[in-house]
Write a protein that holds these residues in place. Structure first.
Motif, short mmCIF file in Angstrom:
data_model
loop_
_atom_site.label_atom_id
_atom_site.label_comp_id
_atom_site.label_asym_id
_atom_site.label_seq_id
_atom_site.Cartn_x
_atom_site.Cartn_y
_atom_site.Cartn_z
N VAL A 48 8.37 -5.34 3.80
CA VAL A 48 8.32 -4.01 4.33
C VAL A 48 9.60 -3.24 4.17
CG1 VAL A 48 7.86 -2.77 6.58
CG2 VAL A 48 6.54 -4.87 6.10
N PHE A 49 9.75 -2.29 3.77
CA PHE A 49 10.84 -1.14 3.80
C PHE A 49 10.77 -0.09 4.57
CE2 PHE A 49 10.14 -3.38 -0.43
CZ PHE A 49 11.41 -3.26 -1.08
N GLN A 50 11.82 -0.18 5.60
CA GLN A 50 11.94 0.97 6.25
C GLN A 50 12.70 1.82 5.97
OE1 GLN A 50 10.65 0.74 9.66
NE2 GLN A 50 11.32 2.78 10.20
N VAL A 51 12.07 3.28 5.87
CA VAL A 51 12.83 4.51 5.23
C VAL A 51 13.29 5.55 6.34
CG1 VAL A 51 12.61 5.97 3.41
CG2 VAL A 51 11.19 4.00 3.46
N GLU A 52 14.34 6.18 6.15
CA GLU A 52 14.53 7.31 7.10
C GLU A 52 14.93 8.37 6.39
OE1 GLU A 52 17.66 6.28 9.80
OE2 GLU A 52 16.42 5.19 11.25
N GLY A 53 14.67 9.75 6.68
CA GLY A 53 14.99 10.84 6.04
C GLY A 53 14.07 11.56 4.92
N GLY A 54 12.96 10.56 4.73
CA GLY A 54 11.80 11.21 3.81
C GLY A 54 11.24 9.78 3.42
N ALA A 55 10.69 9.98 2.01
CA ALA A 55 9.90 8.68 1.66
C ALA A 55 10.10 8.69 0.32
CB ALA A 55 8.29 9.25 1.72
N LEU A 140 7.32 3.68 6.66
CA LEU A 140 7.23 2.14 6.30
C LEU A 140 6.47 2.08 4.82
CD1 LEU A 140 6.09 0.85 9.53
CD2 LEU A 140 8.33 0.42 8.43
N VAL A 141 6.88 1.35 3.96
CA VAL A 141 6.34 1.06 2.97
C VAL A 141 6.29 -0.48 2.86
CG1 VAL A 141 6.38 1.31 0.33
CG2 VAL A 141 7.67 3.02 1.82
N THR A 142 4.99 -1.01 2.62
CA THR A 142 4.38 -2.42 2.74
C THR A 142 4.02 -2.81 1.47
OG1 THR A 142 3.68 -2.19 5.27
CG2 THR A 142 2.95 -3.94 3.93
N GLU A 343 -1.86 0.33 12.16
CA GLU A 343 -1.87 1.25 11.10
C GLU A 343 -0.57 1.21 10.93
OE1 GLU A 343 -2.79 5.98 9.89
OE2 GLU A 343 -3.12 5.04 12.06
N ALA A 344 0.54 1.18 11.42
CA ALA A 344 1.99 1.17 11.16
C ALA A 344 2.32 0.00 10.36
CB ALA A 344 2.79 1.48 12.39
N GLN A 345 1.76 -1.27 10.65
CA GLN A 345 1.70 -2.40 10.02
C GLN A 345 1.14 -2.65 8.82
OE1 GLN A 345 1.05 -4.96 13.31
NE2 GLN A 345 3.05 -5.39 13.86
N GLY A 346 0.46 -1.68 8.38
CA GLY A 346 -0.47 -1.74 7.29
C GLY A 346 -1.82 -2.11 7.27
N GLU A 347 -2.17 -2.49 8.49
CA GLU A 347 -3.54 -3.09 8.41
C GLU A 347 -4.46 -1.86 9.03
OE1 GLU A 347 -4.25 -6.27 8.24
OE2 GLU A 347 -2.02 -6.89 8.29
N VAL A 348 -4.84 -1.20 7.78
CA VAL A 348 -5.59 0.14 8.07
C VAL A 348 -6.97 -0.08 8.43
CG1 VAL A 348 -6.40 2.23 6.94
CG2 VAL A 348 -3.83 1.51 6.69
#
Length: 554
Positions: A48-55, A140-142, A343-348
């Motif tokens: 899991v990559f945590q991203v700030e300021g964009g994507a 968040l990129v999983t 959803e935030a954890q990627g379990e859509v």
């Protein structure tokens, strides 16, 4: 290129920016996205990559290194590594070796240039691991490590974990234990005696969850305040809170609680005041105390869950939901929060199930309708998303988030005409005008001009836009576009003289400016365009006389 064409292009650019922000484009502020943390989920073997300021969109590959080894490579362009990742990468390397079979080495480095930074992550492994993007919410990129095998756990470790689990269950059976948080010592100068020895909780960045929405707990508080048994001091503090006098309300409640520390309603109202003042740590402590005094006070549960979710404290949120749903099984706001967490954890798909459970109990829970639509878009079901979004807009036609998402759904469904229509509705001209006005006050004329131009594309017959554009052109000493926009403003205002507040004064001001430029403005019939208006504008711009007496106008 004509002025109209320029504004049309600006409008399209802004529309594309909205599409980009919805689908995970760079931030509007122009900042380079930054990876602030990378973590491994041991249970699922997800990175899991945590991203700030964009994507950013990762580039994934698996390259054979030799007969026995493979290089799993994850790269990104237009994104930079955060300053804390150097220390975190060492921990991650140890965790990968301890959790995933066959991992031999781990290397994380920056790449690219100052103009276009990037990164490269290489995991060397004996297994044939194929990385796949599981979800990309922007912050968040999983990544799923397909084919990875977890390291086997020894019998001793299993026995120890079972014993610890039994201890936890025993503890939970006797009392509800809330996650604990302390105030930041740098921020807590007034009452140092209230600090405790527990370390602050560490979780993902606050940007991990956006748009969680407000809980519906406020309604029960409104009803409770009307109860005649509620102390008059609390009602008075509530009135101060409702009027925005937060300091006064806080002082009343703190004085009251010093005499009656177990009054959970007063404590909860103090938490609401802290929330209104953006003091999230203080609000968390007040909510925790509220629940220790009355564990069945549902509004405090909802707000505490929401606050932890917004702060990105996922493990604390999960624990709070587990406890609160035991007390309030099937409560819609708690189920909705569980869906957001998944959803935030990627379990859509699992998140979608929870949103449906919410709607089965409350069909007018519009936040659940919205998130359900987003899960349908993530699953590439734009028509299913349209159904939910139209239900929201039937109830609230001005819901900007729903309008934007509906435009995106039409776009995904290749219906460009309807997509443009919904984007146009979502781009509220008044917001652009106010934003541009502030930029103009800050002497950022070029940025203000771009926003006014975009607003004109959306609403070409809005007199506010024409007036503000014209006066900005005057400030920027551009007579020709100033004449066009101010003339259009006067024309619109005179067509409906009672329709626009304050237009009499603005018409006078615009008319005066137009006459300064040498434009004939009759008092009755509106602005008369003459063939030499453009010439007069150019004469003025280059300092040539444009008045009857030969003087240079000012």
């Amino acid at each position: 290129m004509s002025a109209t064409a320029r504004y049309f292009i600006i409008g399209l650019v802004l529309i594309l920016a909205f599409v980009g922000s919805f689908s995970g484009a760079k931030s509007r502020s122009g900042e380079t996205p930054q990876i602030v943390s990378i973590r491994l989920e041991p249970e699922t073997l997800n990175l899991v990559f945590q991203v700030e300021g964009g994507a950013f969109d990762p580039i994934l590959s698996l390259v054979p290194f030799n007969d026995n080894l493979f290089n799993l490579i994850i790269e990104g362009e237009g994104v930079q590594l955060g300053p804390m990742l150097k220390d975190e990468s060492k921990k991650l390397a140890s965790q990968l070796k301890a959790s995933v079979e066959g991992v031999q080495s781990f290397q994380l480095s920056s790449s690219g240039s100052a103009e276009l930074p990037g990164f490269k992550l290489t995991i060397q492994t004996r297994q044939r691991i194929q990385p796949q993007i599981r979800s990309n919410t922007g912050s968040l990129v999983t990544l799923s490590l397909q084919g990875a095998k977890a390291v086997r756990v020894t019998t001793t470790d299993v026995t120890r974990s079972k014993q610890e689990a039994l201890k936890r269950r025993s503890k939970q059976a006797t009392s509800i234990e809330l996650p604990t948080i302390t105030l930041d010592p740098k921020k807590e100068k007034e009452n140092p005696s209230k600090r405790n020895a527990v370390s602050p909780l560490v979780g993902p960045s606050p940007s991990a969850i956006n748009n969680t929405g407000l809980s519906q707990s406020g309604f029960s508080v409104y009803a409770e305040i009307q109860n005649p048994r509620v102390d008059g001091v609390i009602r008075q503090a509530w009135g101060e809170y409702r009027q925005g006098r937060l300091n006064s309300g806080q002082m009343m409640l703190e004085s009251y609680l010093s005499q009656r520390p177990k009054d959970h309603l007063a404590r909860y109202l103090l938490a609401l005041i802290h929330l209104a003042g953006d003091e999230n740590q203080r609000a968390t402590m007040a909510l925790q105390k509220t629940l220790k005094q009355n564990e069945y006070f549902l509004p405090a549960w909802i707000d505490l869950v929401r606050l932890n979710l917004k702060e990105g404290n996922f493990s604390e949120t999960e624990e709070l939901l587990k406890q609160s749903l035991v007390l309030f099984p099937g409560q819609p706001d708690l189920l909705y929060a569980k869906g957001l967490l998944l959803e935030a954890q990627g379990e859509v798909p699992q998140a979608k199930d929870f949103y449906l459970r919410v709607l089965a109990r409350d069909s007018r829970h519009w936040l659940a309708h919205y998130r359900l639509a987003i899960t349908e878009l993530k699953a590439n079901h734009p028509q299913a998303a349209m159904v939910e979004l139209k239900r929201i807009l039937n109830a609230n036609p001005d819901d900007i988030a729903a309008l934007k998402a509906l435009g995106y759904a039409y776009h995904r469904d290749n219906n460009v005409t309807k997509a443009l229509r919904e984007y146009r509705h979502a781009l509220k001209p008044d917001v652009l005008i106010n934003f541009a006005g502030l930029l103009r006050e800050e002497n950022q004329q070029a940025n203000a001009l771009a926003l006014y131009g975009a607003a004109e594309v959306i609403a070409p017959d809005d007199p506010d836009i024409q007036y503000n554009l014209g006066m900005l052109y005057v400030d920027m000493n551009q007579p020709e576009p100033a004449i066009r926009t101010l003339s259009r403003f006067v024309e619109l205002a005179k067509k409906n003289p009672k329709g626009f507040l304050g237009d009499d004064e603005r018409v006078t001001r615009a008319t005066t400016k137009l006459r300064t430029f040498g434009v004939s403005v009759p008092s009755e019939k509106g602005v008369q365009s003459s063939s030499d208006n453009k010439k007069k504008a150019l004469d003025y711009q280059f300092g040539v006389s444009a008045t009857d007496d030969g003087s240079v106008p000012h």
